[in-house]
Design an enzyme around this catalytic site. Structure first.
Site, PDB file in Angstrom:
ATOM      1  N   HIS A 107     -30.586  -8.730 -19.207  1.00  0.00           N
ATOM      2  CA  HIS A 107     -31.097  -8.372 -20.529  1.00  0.00           C
ATOM      3  C   HIS A 107     -31.988  -9.517 -21.007  1.00  0.00           C
ATOM      4  CE1 HIS A 107     -28.368 -11.302 -22.300  1.00  0.00           C
ATOM      5  NE2 HIS A 107     -27.368 -10.749 -21.634  1.00  0.00           N
TER       6      HIS A 107
ATOM      7  N   CYS B  60     -23.854  -9.140 -24.527  1.00  0.00           N
ATOM      8  CA  CYS B  60     -24.063 -10.363 -23.741  1.00  0.00           C
ATOM      9  C   CYS B  60     -22.799 -11.227 -23.729  1.00  0.00           C
ATOM     10  CB  CYS B  60     -25.228 -11.165 -24.326  1.00  0.00           C
ATOM     11  SG  CYS B  60     -25.421 -12.791 -23.566  1.00  0.00           S
TER      12      CYS B  60
ATOM     13  N   SER C  82     -15.089  -5.932 -24.394  1.00  0.00           N
ATOM     14  CA  SER C  82     -16.255  -6.240 -25.237  1.00  0.00           C
ATOM     15  C   SER C  82     -16.199  -5.622 -26.631  1.00  0.00           C
ATOM     16  CB  SER C  82     -17.538  -5.790 -24.528  1.00  0.00           C
ATOM     17  OG  SER C  82     -17.742  -6.576 -23.377  1.00  0.00           O
TER      18      SER C  82
END
Length: 364
Positions: free
Chosen positions: A130, A144, A90
């Site tokens: 989330h 995300c 990420s």
């Protein structure tokens, strides 16, 4: 016989105390810590773990000791800082966000939904809970997965700008290369690896057709799949964001006696990405620290830190733990990358080490 001739006197950029502390923190771990001064590209700390005592490779015992080190399953002879290859996980989402904005695939207000995963592919790749839908800033803060899958698909399916998916993908690849990925940066140390950023031909060969689809390669949206980076490249990318769009080739030689530094280390590499796009990514990384996945490195009110965690899937065991960041948010003094092999979540191991290194630098 010839008289010995003195070599060129060097001053290194390494901060000895920071380096020693980094080596202490990486005891009994496998991985790397790199800290760069964004304004100059000077490397202040470069830790590769495990390491070895260089005196083992001198004298009569050289051959025997070298074989022992070469056969060590933890591979101490590899300088993981420049030659370790890892999916960036990420941490790569910041690069994706910049590329999508610069290519016009998204705007700062584009919002995408997430239902515990990427809806068009049945919730794969999965995501954690989330708020939804999100724009880029909170998508970076919460990390995300779905947002960046939508963004990559939007770019690769844009037929008003690109002739086909191969054209779109090669524009994407060029952006990643401009960020310092996929090629050697040119650090003044041996054995640097280039990492791997695929081009469209690579996927046409893999899928045996030029008409492959975004869904076939969706894992690269979140820094997985075929993408490989070095810790040095990740730290350099953090420095690029800290500088709001440019970097200097990382180097450990600060100055030479009676001789200027090679121009390669003083030349500015500019990505040409507009400032407001960079500020959006900076804000997303700042919010990741104040209320997102990097809360463990929050040093406010004294220092405003910007960061991005990564959890890199590893087919050989537990996931790798990654952190990339810089501080302070305005007028940054350091950029950092931390990788702990098999350290699981980015917040579990890489973030605490990043926090301690920043505390050492800013507060001793």
């Amino acid at each position: 016989d010839k008289m010995p001739v003195s070599g060129q006197d060097l001053t290194l950029s390494i901060d000895m105390e920071l380096q020693a502390y980094g080596e202490y923190l990486m005891q009994n771990k496998i991985g790397s810590i790199i800290i760069i001064e964004p304004k100059t590209g000077e490397i202040l700390a470069m830790v590769a773990a495990p390491s070895y005592d260089p005196s083992l490779l001198t004298g009569r015992e050289f051959g025997e000791n070298y074989l022992k080190l070469a056969r060590d399953p933890y591979k101490p002879l590899i300088n993981r800082a420049v030659a370790g290859l890892y999916p960036p996980g990420s941490t790569f989402k910041a690069a994706q966000g910049l590329a999508f904005l610069a290519e016009g695939a998204i705007t700062v207000d584009t919002r995408y939904g997430c239902a515990g995963g990427y809806p068009p592919l049945g919730g794969r790749p999965r995501c954690h809970g989330h708020p939804s839908p999100l724009s880029l800033d909170p998508a970076l803060a919460t990390s995300c997965n779905s947002y960046f899958c939508y963004g990559l698909t939007a770019m690769l399916t844009n037929r008003t700008k690109y002739t086909d998916i191969n054209d779109a993908f090669d524009h994407w690849k060029d952006r990643m290369v401009s960020f310092g990925f996929g090629n050697k940066l040119g650090v003044d140390l041996p054995s640097e690896k280039r990492g791997f950023i695929p081009n469209s031909k690579f996927y046409s060969n893999v899928h045996k057709t030029e008409n492959w689809r975004a869904a076939n390669i969706i894992s690269i949206a979140i820094g997985q799949g075929e993408i490989l980076t070095t810790p040095l490249q990740i730290a350099n990318f953090a420095a690029l964001i800290a500088n709001r769009g440019h970097y200097y080739v990382p180097h450990i030689v600060k100055k030479l006696k009676n001789k200027p530094l090679d121009e390669i280390y003083t030349t500015k590499h500019d990505t040409g990405i507009q400032r407001d796009f960079l500020e959006e990514v900076v804000n997303g990384m700042a919010h990741a620290v104040t209320g997102g996945t990097c809360r463990g490195i929050n040093l406010e009110p004294e220092i405003e830190v910007c960061g991005k965690t990564g959890t890199s899937e590893n087919p050989h065991g537990d996931d790798h733990s990654l952190f990339m960041g810089f501080a302070p948010k305005d007028n940054p003094q350091i950029a950092i990358a931390v990788i702990v092999e098999n350290g699981r979540f980015g917040a579990s191991n890489a973030v605490p080490i990043g926090r301690l290194m920043m505390q050492k630098f800013f507060k001793d």
